[in-house]
Design a protein around this motif. Structure first.
Motif, PDB file in Angstrom:
ATOM      1  N   GLN A   1      38.923  37.727  45.208  1.00 60.44           N
ATOM      2  CA  GLN A   1      37.712  37.417  46.204  1.00 60.44           C
ATOM      3  C   GLN A   1      38.429  36.792  47.473  1.00 60.44           C
ATOM      4  OE1 GLN A   1      33.706  36.469  44.443  1.00 60.44           O
ATOM      5  NE2 GLN A   1      34.831  36.175  42.886  1.00 60.44           N
ATOM      6  N   LEU A   2      39.204  35.979  47.345  1.00 68.96           N
ATOM      7  CA  LEU A   2      39.721  35.094  48.251  1.00 68.96           C
ATOM      8  C   LEU A   2      40.966  35.753  49.323  1.00 68.96           C
ATOM      9  CD1 LEU A   2      40.514  31.828  46.429  1.00 68.96           C
ATOM     10  CD2 LEU A   2      38.592  32.265  47.923  1.00 68.96           C
ATOM     11  N   VAL A   3      41.559  37.000  48.892  1.00 67.27           N
ATOM     12  CA  VAL A   3      42.487  37.634  49.584  1.00 67.27           C
ATOM     13  C   VAL A   3      41.913  38.102  50.812  1.00 67.27           C
ATOM     14  CG1 VAL A   3      43.994  39.603  49.546  1.00 67.27           C
ATOM     15  CG2 VAL A   3      43.754  38.276  47.410  1.00 67.27           C
ATOM     16  N   THR A   4      42.734  38.068  51.971  1.00 67.59           N
ATOM     17  CA  THR A   4      42.289  38.257  53.377  1.00 67.59           C
ATOM     18  C   THR A   4      43.255  39.560  53.800  1.00 67.59           C
ATOM     19  OG1 THR A   4      43.761  36.860  54.423  1.00 67.59           O
ATOM     20  CG2 THR A   4      41.643  35.827  53.974  1.00 67.59           C
ATOM     21  N   THR A   5      42.606  39.909  54.943  1.00 66.43           N
ATOM     22  CA  THR A   5      43.646  40.902  55.701  1.00 66.43           C
ATOM     23  C   THR A   5      44.831  39.973  56.260  1.00 66.43           C
ATOM     24  OG1 THR A   5      42.110  40.495  57.836  1.00 66.43           O
ATOM     25  CG2 THR A   5      41.818  42.399  56.260  1.00 66.43           C
TER      26      THR A   5
ATOM     27  N   ILE B   1      49.773  40.713  45.711  1.00 62.78           N
ATOM     28  CA  ILE B   1      48.517  41.607  45.747  1.00 62.78           C
ATOM     29  C   ILE B   1      47.799  41.223  46.977  1.00 62.78           C
ATOM     30  CG2 ILE B   1      46.148  41.950  44.920  1.00 62.78           C
ATOM     31  CD1 ILE B   1      47.316  40.950  42.112  1.00 62.78           C
ATOM     32  N   SER B   2      47.901  42.203  48.026  1.00 58.59           N
ATOM     33  CA  SER B   2      47.191  42.241  49.265  1.00 58.59           C
ATOM     34  C   SER B   2      45.871  42.818  49.273  1.00 58.59           C
ATOM     35  CB  SER B   2      48.275  43.136  50.305  1.00 58.59           C
ATOM     36  OG  SER B   2      47.859  44.483  49.690  1.00 58.59           O
ATOM     37  N   TYR B   3      45.082  42.671  50.515  1.00 55.85           N
ATOM     38  CA  TYR B   3      43.893  42.909  50.721  1.00 55.85           C
ATOM     39  C   TYR B   3      43.635  44.629  50.302  1.00 55.85           C
ATOM     40  CZ  TYR B   3      39.635  43.625  53.442  1.00 55.85           C
ATOM     41  OH  TYR B   3      38.274  43.873  53.939  1.00 55.85           O
TER      42      TYR B   3
ATOM     43  N   GLU C   1      45.658  46.305  48.313  1.00 54.41           N
ATOM     44  CA  GLU C   1      45.769  46.464  46.778  1.00 54.41           C
ATOM     45  C   GLU C   1      44.548  46.241  46.124  1.00 54.41           C
ATOM     46  OE1 GLU C   1      50.652  46.341  46.533  1.00 54.41           O
ATOM     47  OE2 GLU C   1      49.318  44.438  47.417  1.00 54.41           O
ATOM     48  N   VAL C   2      43.583  45.144  46.334  1.00 51.08           N
ATOM     49  CA  VAL C   2      42.445  44.823  46.051  1.00 51.08           C
ATOM     50  C   VAL C   2      41.435  46.113  45.899  1.00 51.08           C
ATOM     51  CG1 VAL C   2      40.401  43.497  45.715  1.00 51.08           C
ATOM     52  CG2 VAL C   2      42.719  42.410  46.364  1.00 51.08           C
ATOM     53  N   ILE C   3      41.584  46.758  47.129  1.00 53.23           N
ATOM     54  CA  ILE C   3      40.764  47.897  47.436  1.00 53.23           C
ATOM     55  C   ILE C   3      41.022  48.992  46.377  1.00 53.23           C
ATOM     56  CG2 ILE C   3      40.062  49.759  48.978  1.00 53.23           C
ATOM     57  CD1 ILE C   3      40.284  47.604  51.441  1.00 53.23           C
ATOM     58  N   THR C   4      42.482  49.263  46.315  1.00 51.88           N
ATOM     59  CA  THR C   4      42.914  50.152  45.630  1.00 51.88           C
ATOM     60  C   THR C   4      42.611  49.942  43.921  1.00 51.88           C
ATOM     61  OG1 THR C   4      44.794  50.486  46.902  1.00 51.88           O
ATOM     62  CG2 THR C   4      45.095  51.325  44.676  1.00 51.88           C
ATOM     63  N   LYS C   5      42.908  48.645  43.525  1.00 50.96           N
ATOM     64  CA  LYS C   5      42.482  48.356  42.064  1.00 50.96           C
ATOM     65  C   LYS C   5      40.892  48.443  41.769  1.00 50.96           C
ATOM     66  CE  LYS C   5      43.274  44.700  38.739  1.00 50.96           C
ATOM     67  NZ  LYS C   5      43.484  45.580  37.669  1.00 50.96           N
ATOM     68  N   TRP C   6      40.065  47.896  42.805  1.00 51.47           N
ATOM     69  CA  TRP C   6      38.616  47.621  42.598  1.00 51.47           C
ATOM     70  C   TRP C   6      37.671  48.670  43.222  1.00 51.47           C
ATOM     71  CZ3 TRP C   6      37.240  45.250  38.432  1.00 51.47           C
ATOM     72  CH2 TRP C   6      37.983  44.154  37.956  1.00 51.47           C
ATOM     73  N   GLY C   7      38.028  49.302  44.423  1.00 49.04           N
ATOM     74  CA  GLY C   7      37.366  50.365  45.006  1.00 49.04           C
ATOM     75  C   GLY C   7      36.425  49.627  45.970  1.00 49.04           C
TER      76      GLY C   7
ATOM     77  N   PRO D   1      36.522  46.102  49.049  1.00 52.22           N
ATOM     78  CA  PRO D   1      37.523  44.892  49.466  1.00 52.22           C
ATOM     79  C   PRO D   1      37.174  43.510  48.858  1.00 52.22           C
ATOM     80  CG  PRO D   1      35.623  45.566  51.094  1.00 52.22           C
ATOM     81  CD  PRO D   1      35.557  46.479  49.878  1.00 52.22           C
ATOM     82  N   PRO D   2      38.042  42.690  49.013  1.00 54.65           N
ATOM     83  CA  PRO D   2      37.875  41.295  48.329  1.00 54.65           C
ATOM     84  C   PRO D   2      36.456  40.784  48.510  1.00 54.65           C
ATOM     85  CG  PRO D   2      39.891  41.549  49.450  1.00 54.65           C
ATOM     86  CD  PRO D   2      39.115  42.686  49.611  1.00 54.65           C
ATOM     87  N   GLU D   3      35.870  40.847  49.895  1.00 52.99           N
ATOM     88  CA  GLU D   3      34.582  40.451  50.025  1.00 52.99           C
ATOM     89  C   GLU D   3      33.511  40.991  49.322  1.00 52.99           C
ATOM     90  OE1 GLU D   3      35.333  42.992  53.837  1.00 52.99           O
ATOM     91  OE2 GLU D   3      36.700  41.666  52.420  1.00 52.99           O
ATOM     92  N   LYS D   4      33.672  42.131  48.726  1.00 47.85           N
ATOM     93  CA  LYS D   4      32.455  42.705  47.942  1.00 47.85           C
ATOM     94  C   LYS D   4      32.909  42.624  46.369  1.00 47.85           C
ATOM     95  CE  LYS D   4      30.949  45.546  51.650  1.00 47.85           C
ATOM     96  NZ  LYS D   4      30.037  46.882  51.765  1.00 47.85           N
ATOM     97  N   LEU D   5      34.328  42.188  46.359  1.00 47.70           N
ATOM     98  CA  LEU D   5      34.255  42.144  44.779  1.00 47.70           C
ATOM     99  C   LEU D   5      33.400  41.245  43.817  1.00 47.70           C
ATOM    100  CD1 LEU D   5      36.489  42.894  42.402  1.00 47.70           C
ATOM    101  CD2 LEU D   5      37.837  40.832  43.216  1.00 47.70           C
ATOM    102  N   GLY D   6      32.995  40.072  44.264  1.00 44.82           N
ATOM    103  CA  GLY D   6      32.001  39.462  43.575  1.00 44.82           C
ATOM    104  C   GLY D   6      30.746  40.260  43.194  1.00 44.82           C
TER     105      GLY D   6
END
Length: 138
Positions: free
Chosen positions: A16-20, A38-40, A42-48, A50-55
């Motif tokens: 959730q902390l990963v930024t652009t 793991i970049s911004y 890659e979080v989108i690729t893994k979870w569908g 962006p980090p700010e919506k992962l929570g």
């Protein structure tokens, strides 16, 4: 370049902390088992999402390893799809009657309080007063 903050952890909550990369300081994660950065994106690729919506996704899907209950029967892929469709967990819960699939709609409506609790549990405290932290010399 690789400037910025690299968080060495395999804990998906910290994604959730990963930024652009254009943010300063930018935050990335390094997964310690394989030392993969793991970049911004890659979080989108893994979870569908962006980090700010992962929570929001983690709150719906739950996480047994962290005792996050989530919504029974909603996994990460469906959770990401719902968050992408509705924008946020709060909007999803407010408009749950608009969920087209009856089973999903009922799961969300019947477990809205659990989803809210789960969201609080996965929230990371970001406002740490660094001036109050005492560092010890090695």
């Amino acid at each position: 370049g690789l400037s910025g903050v690299n968080v060495l952890s395999g804990d998906k909550d910290l994604m959730q902390l990963v930024t652009t990369p254009d943010v300063f300081p930018s935050v990335h994660m390094i997964e310690p088992m394989n030392m993969i950065r793991i970049s911004y994106d890659e979080v989108i690729t893994k979870w569908g999402v962006p980090p700010e919506k992962l929570g929001d996704v983690l709150a719906l899907a739950g996480d047994s390893s962290d005792n996050i209950p989530g919504v029974p029967g909603i996994g990460p892929k469906i959770a990401a799809s719902l968050i992408n469709d509705f924008g946020s967990l709060n909007d999803l819960l407010a408009r749950a009657d608009e969920i087209k699939q009856k089973g999903r709609r009922e799961k969300i409506l019947n477990n809205a309080d659990m989803a809210r609790l789960s969201r609080k549990l996965v929230e990371l405290e970001k406002l740490i007063p660094l001036d109050k932290i005492e560092m010890e010399s090695p």
